[in-house]
Scaffold this motif. Sequence first.
Motif, PDB file in Angstrom:
ATOM      1  N   SER A  96      -7.463  -3.545 -12.463  1.00 29.05           N
ATOM      2  CA  SER A  96      -8.474  -3.773 -11.430  1.00 29.05           C
ATOM      3  C   SER A  96      -8.173  -5.021 -10.606  1.00 29.05           C
ATOM      4  O   SER A  96      -8.469  -5.066  -9.413  1.00 29.05           O
ATOM      5  N   GLU A 100      -7.509  -3.580  -7.109  1.00 22.48           N
ATOM      6  CA  GLU A 100      -8.822  -3.542  -6.461  1.00 22.48           C
ATOM      7  C   GLU A 100      -9.339  -4.909  -6.045  1.00 22.48           C
ATOM      8  O   GLU A 100     -10.478  -5.022  -5.601  1.00 22.48           O
ATOM      9  N   TYR A 102     -10.150  -7.348  -7.939  1.00 25.16           N
ATOM     10  CA  TYR A 102     -11.131  -7.803  -8.937  1.00 25.16           C
ATOM     11  C   TYR A 102     -10.932  -9.296  -9.178  1.00 25.16           C
ATOM     12  O   TYR A 102      -9.797  -9.747  -9.345  1.00 25.16           O
ATOM     13  N   TYR A 107     -12.201 -10.752 -14.681  1.00 29.09           N
ATOM     14  CA  TYR A 107     -11.240 -10.158 -15.618  1.00 29.09           C
ATOM     15  C   TYR A 107     -11.289 -10.900 -16.945  1.00 29.09           C
ATOM     16  O   TYR A 107     -11.345 -10.292 -18.009  1.00 29.09           O
TER      17      TYR A 107
END
Length: 134
Positions: A96, A100, A102, A107
Amino acid sequence: MPASSTTRIVVAALAAFVLSATYYGVVVGTVWHELSGASADAFAPWQPIAQIIRNLVVAYALDYILLRTSAVGVLASLQISFRLWLGFQAMAIIGSVIHEGYPVILYCVHAFDALMTVAVMTICLRANLRKQAT
């Protein structure tokens, strides 16, 4: 599945649920809400049930893997669980970040929760197994 296996899996899943709820609710709640955009009001009553079911599946899979390894005791089992976490959970979550955008801090929040979850499940699964063997 023998009752002892079922009991170990249920205990592991519930212990992980309590630990994660405490972690997200008390330790990182504010940071998590800010970074994820999740509102405290967005809580749905089905979410804890879904999380417990998810934990049961993870505990079952972890129990299956640990019982089929040569690991003897909690420490050796934790070493295997750490590698499973690193190779699968931590890498799945970092996807991610890579794809994306993120936030890295988010995380870290989720990856640490996954590590704690695997560790507490492993301890529950193996410590209870050891007590039964003695």
